[in-house]
Design a protein around this motif. Structure first.
Motif, PDB file in Angstrom:
ATOM      1  N   ASN A 107       0.826  -1.207   0.000  1.00 46.72           N
ATOM      2  CA  ASN A 107       0.000   0.000   0.000  1.00 46.72           C
ATOM      3  C   ASN A 107       0.860   1.257   0.000  1.00 46.72           C
ATOM      4  OD1 ASN A 107      -3.119  -0.037   0.217  1.00 46.72           O
ATOM      5  ND2 ASN A 107      -2.486  -1.865   1.374  1.00 46.72           N
ATOM      6  N   VAL A 108       1.978   1.228   0.719  1.00 47.14           N
ATOM      7  CA  VAL A 108       2.899   2.366   0.687  1.00 47.14           C
ATOM      8  C   VAL A 108       3.431   2.557  -0.731  1.00 47.14           C
ATOM      9  CG1 VAL A 108       5.147   3.195   1.503  1.00 47.14           C
ATOM     10  CG2 VAL A 108       3.522   2.190   3.125  1.00 47.14           C
ATOM     11  N   ASP A 109       3.766   1.468  -1.402  1.00 47.25           N
ATOM     12  CA  ASP A 109       4.226   1.543  -2.787  1.00 47.25           C
ATOM     13  C   ASP A 109       3.168   2.195  -3.674  1.00 47.25           C
ATOM     14  OD1 ASP A 109       5.694   1.193  -5.107  1.00 47.25           O
ATOM     15  OD2 ASP A 109       5.342  -0.964  -5.247  1.00 47.25           O
ATOM     16  N   ARG A 110       1.938   1.753  -3.527  1.00 50.07           N
ATOM     17  CA  ARG A 110       0.840   2.296  -4.347  1.00 50.07           C
ATOM     18  C   ARG A 110       0.667   3.795  -4.111  1.00 50.07           C
ATOM     19  NH1 ARG A 110      -4.409   3.378  -3.279  1.00 50.07           N
ATOM     20  NH2 ARG A 110      -4.174   2.544  -1.165  1.00 50.07           N
ATOM     21  N   VAL A 111       0.709   4.221  -2.859  1.00 52.66           N
ATOM     22  CA  VAL A 111       0.490   5.632  -2.540  1.00 52.66           C
ATOM     23  C   VAL A 111       1.663   6.484  -3.028  1.00 52.66           C
ATOM     24  CG1 VAL A 111       0.112   7.267  -0.665  1.00 52.66           C
ATOM     25  CG2 VAL A 111      -1.013   5.042  -0.608  1.00 52.66           C
ATOM     26  N   ILE A 112       2.893   5.968  -2.921  1.00 49.24           N
ATOM     27  CA  ILE A 112       4.055   6.707  -3.432  1.00 49.24           C
ATOM     28  C   ILE A 112       3.925   6.925  -4.931  1.00 49.24           C
ATOM     29  CG2 ILE A 112       6.526   6.521  -3.917  1.00 49.24           C
ATOM     30  CD1 ILE A 112       6.877   5.204  -1.203  1.00 49.24           C
ATOM     31  N   ARG A 113       3.527   5.905  -5.668  1.00 53.09           N
ATOM     32  CA  ARG A 113       3.387   6.016  -7.120  1.00 53.09           C
ATOM     33  C   ARG A 113       2.377   7.107  -7.487  1.00 53.09           C
ATOM     34  NH1 ARG A 113       4.829   1.021 -10.102  1.00 53.09           N
ATOM     35  NH2 ARG A 113       5.948  -0.360  -8.674  1.00 53.09           N
ATOM     36  N   LEU A 114       1.284   7.139  -6.756  1.00 53.34           N
ATOM     37  CA  LEU A 114       0.260   8.145  -7.047  1.00 53.34           C
ATOM     38  C   LEU A 114       0.723   9.541  -6.643  1.00 53.34           C
ATOM     39  CD1 LEU A 114      -2.902   6.165  -5.836  1.00 53.34           C
ATOM     40  CD2 LEU A 114      -2.173   6.567  -8.204  1.00 53.34           C
TER      41      LEU A 114
ATOM     42  N   ASP B 108       2.823  13.404   3.659  1.00 55.16           N
ATOM     43  CA  ASP B 108       1.534  12.734   3.878  1.00 55.16           C
ATOM     44  C   ASP B 108       1.675  11.228   3.715  1.00 55.16           C
ATOM     45  OD1 ASP B 108       0.266  15.115   4.398  1.00 55.16           O
ATOM     46  OD2 ASP B 108      -0.530  15.346   2.354  1.00 55.16           O
ATOM     47  N   VAL B 109       2.490  10.807   2.749  1.00 54.76           N
ATOM     48  CA  VAL B 109       2.700   9.368   2.565  1.00 54.76           C
ATOM     49  C   VAL B 109       3.445   8.794   3.767  1.00 54.76           C
ATOM     50  CG1 VAL B 109       3.697   7.598   1.088  1.00 54.76           C
ATOM     51  CG2 VAL B 109       2.731   9.656   0.063  1.00 54.76           C
ATOM     52  N   ALA B 110       4.400   9.550   4.307  1.00 53.78           N
ATOM     53  CA  ALA B 110       5.114   9.092   5.495  1.00 53.78           C
ATOM     54  C   ALA B 110       4.162   8.962   6.680  1.00 53.78           C
ATOM     55  CB  ALA B 110       6.249  10.051   5.831  1.00 53.78           C
ATOM     56  N   SER B 111       3.219   9.886   6.818  1.00 54.10           N
ATOM     57  CA  SER B 111       2.222   9.800   7.891  1.00 54.10           C
ATOM     58  C   SER B 111       1.342   8.577   7.700  1.00 54.10           C
ATOM     59  CB  SER B 111       1.369  11.070   7.919  1.00 54.10           C
ATOM     60  OG  SER B 111       2.163  12.202   8.219  1.00 54.10           O
ATOM     61  N   TYR B 112       0.996   8.299   6.455  1.00 58.53           N
ATOM     62  CA  TYR B 112       0.216   7.102   6.122  1.00 58.53           C
ATOM     63  C   TYR B 112       0.979   5.852   6.579  1.00 58.53           C
ATOM     64  CZ  TYR B 112      -2.039   3.637   3.008  1.00 58.53           C
ATOM     65  OH  TYR B 112      -2.688   2.538   2.487  1.00 58.53           O
ATOM     66  N   ALA B 113       2.272   5.796   6.274  1.00 61.54           N
ATOM     67  CA  ALA B 113       3.082   4.643   6.662  1.00 61.54           C
ATOM     68  C   ALA B 113       3.216   4.554   8.177  1.00 61.54           C
ATOM     69  CB  ALA B 113       4.461   4.747   6.016  1.00 61.54           C
ATOM     70  N   ARG B 114       3.359   5.683   8.837  1.00 54.07           N
ATOM     71  CA  ARG B 114       3.477   5.671  10.294  1.00 54.07           C
ATOM     72  C   ARG B 114       2.235   5.034  10.924  1.00 54.07           C
ATOM     73  NH1 ARG B 114       6.399   8.696  13.868  1.00 54.07           N
ATOM     74  NH2 ARG B 114       7.051  10.151  12.231  1.00 54.07           N
ATOM     75  N   ARG B 115       1.070   5.398  10.410  1.00 50.13           N
ATOM     76  CA  ARG B 115      -0.165   4.868  10.979  1.00 50.13           C
ATOM     77  C   ARG B 115      -0.199   3.347  10.907  1.00 50.13           C
ATOM     78  NH1 ARG B 115      -6.251   4.888   8.413  1.00 50.13           N
ATOM     79  NH2 ARG B 115      -7.255   3.863  10.202  1.00 50.13           N
TER      80      ARG B 115
END
Length: 671
Positions: A364-371, A410-417
């Protein structure tokens, strides 16, 4: 990638003085030219380990360890990391290991090495081992991780700690061989009948070792094709030149389905398939591309990324469809995996959350980074950044910083969660996959061309494809060709570093289909270790002080008439694989009349000649460097041939100290 498996400790003796407690010299001993040469040259201590099956002692193998000792070695102590000493020749057992007798030129010892190890229990595997379990198992089975069945064995290569003192520089080289049939990698060995298949891609040589007792579920060509394709696709750096994979016979009660050991070698159950999301062949290969250590908070990343990319690469190779890929990652939403906190291993003991929830989160982190980056970055950029982390140990904050650099805060915050709480993300669907994974992304391929490295300075002006050992005062410029084979703009950085500090940096933006060149350069004024990085590839640059040349000096006469000229000649050669520098003053009766400096490239020679005229009758001293001649001027003398050529192999700017010290040592030399 190699991870801290070499256990060599060196007690090196600078100049020529023996270590305290070493060999004591006899007063009045004479110093020979060969003594001086031995003290100043760099010699090699060679260790050869030969592994042999012992069918009558199933569960153990024999290891014969032999050292070829150079003449300037003063002492040698060896400690084996494993095994029981069976016999010795030239070594004596002590409470600290084995001690060389200082007499035997090729001392050796034989070990009986216990091979059988299980994945759990008192003989657990070291931290740099990565095993692939059955993800649906409740706990580790305790089956074998290494085993000897008598007719064949899969085992870790034995490791040794060696300490020595020497008169001059001594370096250690080592090799491992098999007595009879078998194959050896950097860290794992297979003993027994086998057939080896090979393939090469992206600067990597792949070896697939298939034991006679193994029955493959896939063809060797297909396995190698999958591995080489993964090598090309995975742009995270940390490529080993040689990768060995053993197809383990399934007649043994193995614990894991596969195991990577030491950074470049692995074994995989021979009946493992390629057309499954749980592709063990690729899982273990991804481990070889991880060149970092973790803290407890990032421990999950190691197995999660191997499992995720094993599945994603299998999908990209067309061996499975999206449904199989999605089903494999979706297991992370199930109990008991879903409730684990990835950054807290205490919450996922015995349930393999790092193998199951971890891939779902990382995917999911990969997917969000790509976007978030419009295809400029993927989670491969995160793994690549972890590989070039300055101290090699990735903390949670560094992990999140790498995600922010590739995506956004924001992606880093997503990963932290999803790593620091019990929250679990959903598995994305087919349309979301197409949007993120099938849209255009950057794909940068970087390489140093065969003439991409230029070295200049007082010793040489040359081009090559890799950075050689340099010496202080030299300048190197490295050019890296970068091609964007993807469909989105990509960013690229090359840098020369010293202890994390940038000496030179170049940043590029490369458009799709374009090739650009990044060049970094520096002049190295201090000896030490430097790092070249380009993309996520790293290369170590070693800078040394110049070597001391070997030199031979001659005078053409030792008795002359007043006013006659004495010809002085000197030839200097460089035996090292890096430049050498020596300064040779010509001194007549205490007065320097001329000075010659030899600046030599690797394996180069140079010569110098001059004449001195002596007018006053009597004895005169002519000194060149550290070699002194007596020339007598006689009123009615007939020129006589010199009684000695004054050959002094290996003398240099430190030879005065060398000669004085060696004079007290020669009587005790063993040869």
């Amino acid at each position: 990638m190699q991870r801290a498996t070499v256990l060599v400790a060196v007690l090196f003796l600078a100049a020529v003085a023996p270590a305290a407690g070493g060999v004591a010299g006899a007063a009045g001993s004479a110093t020979t030219a060969s003594d001086v040469a031995a003290a100043q040259s760099t010699s090699e201590l060679v260790r050869t380990t030969t592994l042999r099956l012992t069918p009558d002692d199933s569960g153990a193998v024999a290891a014969v360890v032999e050292y070829d000792t150079p003449s300037n070695l003063a002492s040698l102590d060896v400690r084996a990391g494993t095994g029981t000493v069976v016999s010795t020749d030239g070594f004596t057992e002590t409470e600290n290991g084995l001690q060389w007798d200082n007499e035997t030129a090729t001392p050796s010892f034989t070990l009986s090495v216990e091979v059988n190890q299980t994945i759990s229990g008192s003989r657990a595997l070291p931290e740099d081992v990565h095993a692939t379990p059955d993800a649906d198992a409740a706990q580790e089975s305790g089956g074998y991780s290494f085993v000897d069945v008598g007719e064949w064995a899969i085992l870790p290569v034995p490791q040794f700690s060696s300490q020595w003192t020497s008169y001059g520089s001594v370096t250690l080289s080592s090799s491992v061989a098999v007595a009879g049939e078998g194959a050896v990698g950097g860290n794992i060995a297979y003993l027994g009948p086998e057939r080896t298949y090979t393939a090469s891609e992206n600067g990597q040589e792949f070896r697939l070792v298939v034991p006679a007792a193994a029955s493959l579920a896939e063809s060797p060509d297909d396995i190698l094709a999958s591995l080489t394709s993964a090598s090309d696709s995975l742009q995270v750096g940390a490529r080993d030149e040689r990768v060995m994979t053993i197809a383990a016979p399934t007649s043994v009660d193995w614990g894991p389905a596969g195991l990577e050991y030491g950074g470049s070698d692995s074994w995989v159950l021979a009946d493992s398939r390629l057309d499954t999301a749980g592709n063990v062949w690729l899982h273990e290969y991804v481990h070889t591309r991880q060149d970092f250590s973790t803290t407890s908070a990032t421990q999950w990343v190691t197995e999660a990324t191997a499992e995720y990319y094993g599945a994603l690469l299998t999908l990209q190779q067309g061996r499975i469809g999206f449904d199989a890929f999605a089903e494999h990652l979706q297991r992370g939403t199930r109990s008991p995996y879903a409730s684990a906190v990835l950054a807290d291993p205490g919450t996922w003991t015995y349930n393999y959350a790092n193998y199951v929830k971890g891939p779902l989160v990382y995917g999911n982190v990969d997917r969000v980074i790509r976007l978030a980056s419009d295809g400029e970055h993927t989670a491969e950029d995160v793994l690549g950044r972890l590989n070039v982390d300055t101290d090699g140990t990735v903390t949670q904050s560094e992990f999140l910083a790498a995600i922010a650099a590739a995506g956004s805060d924001d992606v880093a915050s997503y990963a932290r969660r999803y790593t620091e709480t019990r929250a679990v993300p959903d598995m994305w669907g087919r349309e979301a996959h197409a949007e993120a994974f099938e849209s255009a992304t950057a794909r940068l391929v970087a390489s140093v061309p065969s003439d991409g490295v230029r070295v200049t300075g007082p010793y040489r002006n040359t081009t090559t494809g890799s950075v050689p050992t340099l010496v202080t005062g030299e300048t190197t410029a490295v050019s890296v060709d970068v091609t964007n084979e993807g469909g989105a703009d990509g960013s690229f950085t090359a840098a020369l570093l010293r202890s994390g500090r940038a000496l030179d940096t170049t940043d590029l933006s490369v458009a799709p289909g374009e090739t650009a060149t990044a060049t970094v350069s520096a002049t190295f004024d201090e000896a030490g270790q430097y790092t070249l990085t380009y993309g996520y590839e790293t290369r170590t640059i070693r800078v040394r002080e110049p070597a001391s040349p070997n030199a031979t000096v001659e005078v053409d006469a030792t008795t002359v008439a007043p006013g006659d000229a004495v010809r002085v000649s000197l030839e200097a050669s460089n035996p090292a694989d890096y430049p050498a520098n020596g300064t040779y003053p010509v001194v007549v009766d205490g007065e320097t009349v001329e000075t010659w400096t030899a600046a030599l490239g690797p394996a180069e020679t140079a010569s110098f000649e001059t004449t001195v005229t002596l007018d006053e009758p009597g004895a005169h001293t002519v000194r060149v460097g550290d070699r002194t001649f007596t020339v007598t001027v006689e009123e009615t003398a007939t020129t006589a041939a010199p009684s000695s050529t004054g050959s002094t192999p290996g003398f240099g700017v430190t030879a005065t100290v060398v000669s004085a010290l060696l004079a007290a040592l020669v009587a005790s030399r063993r040869r």
